[in-house]
Design a protein around this motif. Structure first.
Motif, PDB file in Angstrom:
ATOM      1  N   MET A   1       0.717  -1.051  -0.014  1.00 55.56           N
ATOM      2  CA  MET A   1       0.022   0.048  -0.156  1.00 55.56           C
ATOM      3  C   MET A   1       0.900   1.367  -0.155  1.00 55.56           C
ATOM      4  O   MET A   1       1.643   1.090   0.734  1.00 55.56           O
ATOM      5  CB  MET A   1      -1.010  -0.020   1.205  1.00 55.56           C
ATOM      6  N   ARG A   2       0.599   2.099  -0.761  1.00 53.64           N
ATOM      7  CA  ARG A   2       1.252   3.484  -0.838  1.00 53.64           C
ATOM      8  C   ARG A   2       0.755   4.621   0.227  1.00 53.64           C
ATOM      9  O   ARG A   2      -0.222   4.436   0.701  1.00 53.64           O
ATOM     10  CB  ARG A   2       1.402   4.137  -2.255  1.00 53.64           C
ATOM     11  N   ILE A   3       1.634   5.305   0.543  1.00 52.67           N
ATOM     12  CA  ILE A   3       1.446   6.307   1.474  1.00 52.67           C
ATOM     13  C   ILE A   3       0.036   7.030   1.108  1.00 52.67           C
ATOM     14  O   ILE A   3      -0.649   7.273   2.361  1.00 52.67           O
ATOM     15  CB  ILE A   3       2.590   7.274   1.760  1.00 52.67           C
ATOM     16  N   LYS A   4      -0.428   7.397   0.001  1.00 52.15           N
ATOM     17  CA  LYS A   4      -1.586   8.221   0.028  1.00 52.15           C
ATOM     18  C   LYS A   4      -2.538   7.240   0.431  1.00 52.15           C
ATOM     19  O   LYS A   4      -3.600   7.876   0.999  1.00 52.15           O
ATOM     20  CB  LYS A   4      -1.710   8.525  -1.682  1.00 52.15           C
ATOM     21  N   GLU A   5      -2.553   5.921   0.137  1.00 56.43           N
ATOM     22  CA  GLU A   5      -3.846   4.964   0.420  1.00 56.43           C
ATOM     23  C   GLU A   5      -3.862   5.127   1.827  1.00 56.43           C
ATOM     24  O   GLU A   5      -4.833   4.894   2.459  1.00 56.43           O
ATOM     25  CB  GLU A   5      -3.219   3.762  -0.275  1.00 56.43           C
ATOM     26  N   THR A  16       2.329  13.645   8.546  1.00 53.94           N
ATOM     27  CA  THR A  16       2.224  12.868   9.877  1.00 53.94           C
ATOM     28  C   THR A  16       3.058  11.563   9.560  1.00 53.94           C
ATOM     29  O   THR A  16       3.891  11.124  10.607  1.00 53.94           O
ATOM     30  CB  THR A  16       0.866  12.985  10.213  1.00 53.94           C
ATOM     31  N   ILE A  17       2.453  10.789   8.686  1.00 56.59           N
ATOM     32  CA  ILE A  17       3.079   9.501   8.483  1.00 56.59           C
ATOM     33  C   ILE A  17       4.737   9.518   8.243  1.00 56.59           C
ATOM     34  O   ILE A  17       5.232   8.757   8.798  1.00 56.59           O
ATOM     35  CB  ILE A  17       2.344   8.797   7.380  1.00 56.59           C
ATOM     36  N   ARG A  18       4.957  10.602   7.211  1.00 57.14           N
ATOM     37  CA  ARG A  18       6.411  10.511   7.214  1.00 57.14           C
ATOM     38  C   ARG A  18       7.223  11.005   8.498  1.00 57.14           C
ATOM     39  O   ARG A  18       8.196  10.556   8.824  1.00 57.14           O
ATOM     40  CB  ARG A  18       6.783  11.703   6.179  1.00 57.14           C
ATOM     41  N   ARG A  31      10.635  -0.092   0.253  1.00 62.28           N
ATOM     42  CA  ARG A  31      10.421   1.026  -0.948  1.00 62.28           C
ATOM     43  C   ARG A  31      10.451   0.086  -1.935  1.00 62.28           C
ATOM     44  O   ARG A  31      10.868  -0.907  -2.213  1.00 62.28           O
ATOM     45  CB  ARG A  31      11.591   1.764  -1.021  1.00 62.28           C
ATOM     46  N   ASP A  32       9.582   0.220  -3.048  1.00 60.98           N
ATOM     47  CA  ASP A  32       9.578  -0.316  -4.220  1.00 60.98           C
ATOM     48  C   ASP A  32      10.676   0.080  -5.193  1.00 60.98           C
ATOM     49  O   ASP A  32      11.574   0.783  -4.665  1.00 60.98           O
ATOM     50  CB  ASP A  32       8.075  -0.605  -4.940  1.00 60.98           C
ATOM     51  N   LYS A  38       6.180   1.608   0.421  1.00 59.11           N
ATOM     52  CA  LYS A  38       5.322   0.489   0.674  1.00 59.11           C
ATOM     53  C   LYS A  38       5.106  -0.172   1.835  1.00 59.11           C
ATOM     54  O   LYS A  38       5.967  -0.680   2.398  1.00 59.11           O
ATOM     55  CB  LYS A  38       6.100  -0.607  -0.407  1.00 59.11           C
ATOM     56  N   TYR A  39       3.885   0.122   2.188  1.00 55.74           N
ATOM     57  CA  TYR A  39       3.308  -0.309   3.730  1.00 55.74           C
ATOM     58  C   TYR A  39       2.770  -1.537   3.628  1.00 55.74           C
ATOM     59  O   TYR A  39       1.818  -1.752   3.053  1.00 55.74           O
ATOM     60  CB  TYR A  39       2.376   0.921   4.058  1.00 55.74           C
TER      61      TYR A  39
END
Length: 121
Positions: A1-5, A16-18, A31-32, A38-39
């Motif tokens: 899952m990407r950061i936006k998702e 905040t996640i970063r 990371r891909d 990639k979470y």
């Protein structure tokens, strides 16, 4: 899952996640091949827990300590329990403070309601 998702799923700003990654509480984020984060489901679950902790004002340093305890090879259940119990006590104290503030606010609103009713008569 990407950061936006992840951001959309958890209703958290990507910043905040970063930041949580930067301070070391977000877990290991892969990371891909293109370098995008990639979470994994496990990391997303940790982020949900961290979000909950932050919503009840558990400091980042306390979260770090808690996470370090969970990563320990030793049995740290007692220590983790103490961390959460300490914060529970602070949270209960805050609830009492909020309840008192709410009572004061309700009295003030009731006074204004009486004034408005008196003035309209």
């Amino acid at each position: 899952m990407r950061i936006k998702e992840v951001s959309e799923q958890l209703n958290l700003p990507t910043e905040t996640i970063r930041y949580w990654e930067k301070v070391g509480i977000a877990g290991t984020v892969e990371r891909d091949v293109s370098g995008y984060r990639k979470y994994s489901p496990e990391v997303v679950e940790w982020l949900q827990i961290i979000k909950c902790f932050r919503e009840i004002d558990i400091p980042i340093e306390t979260i770090k300590a808690y996470i370090n305890l969970t990563k320990s090879q030793e049995n740290t259940f007692s220590e983790r329990k103490v961390v959460l119990e300490n914060h529970r006590q602070r949270l209960e104290e805050k609830i009492v403070e909020y309840q008192l503030a709410l009572e004061k606010l309700n009295k003030k609103i009731a006074n204004y309601e009486q004034l408005v009713e008196f003035k309209s008569n």
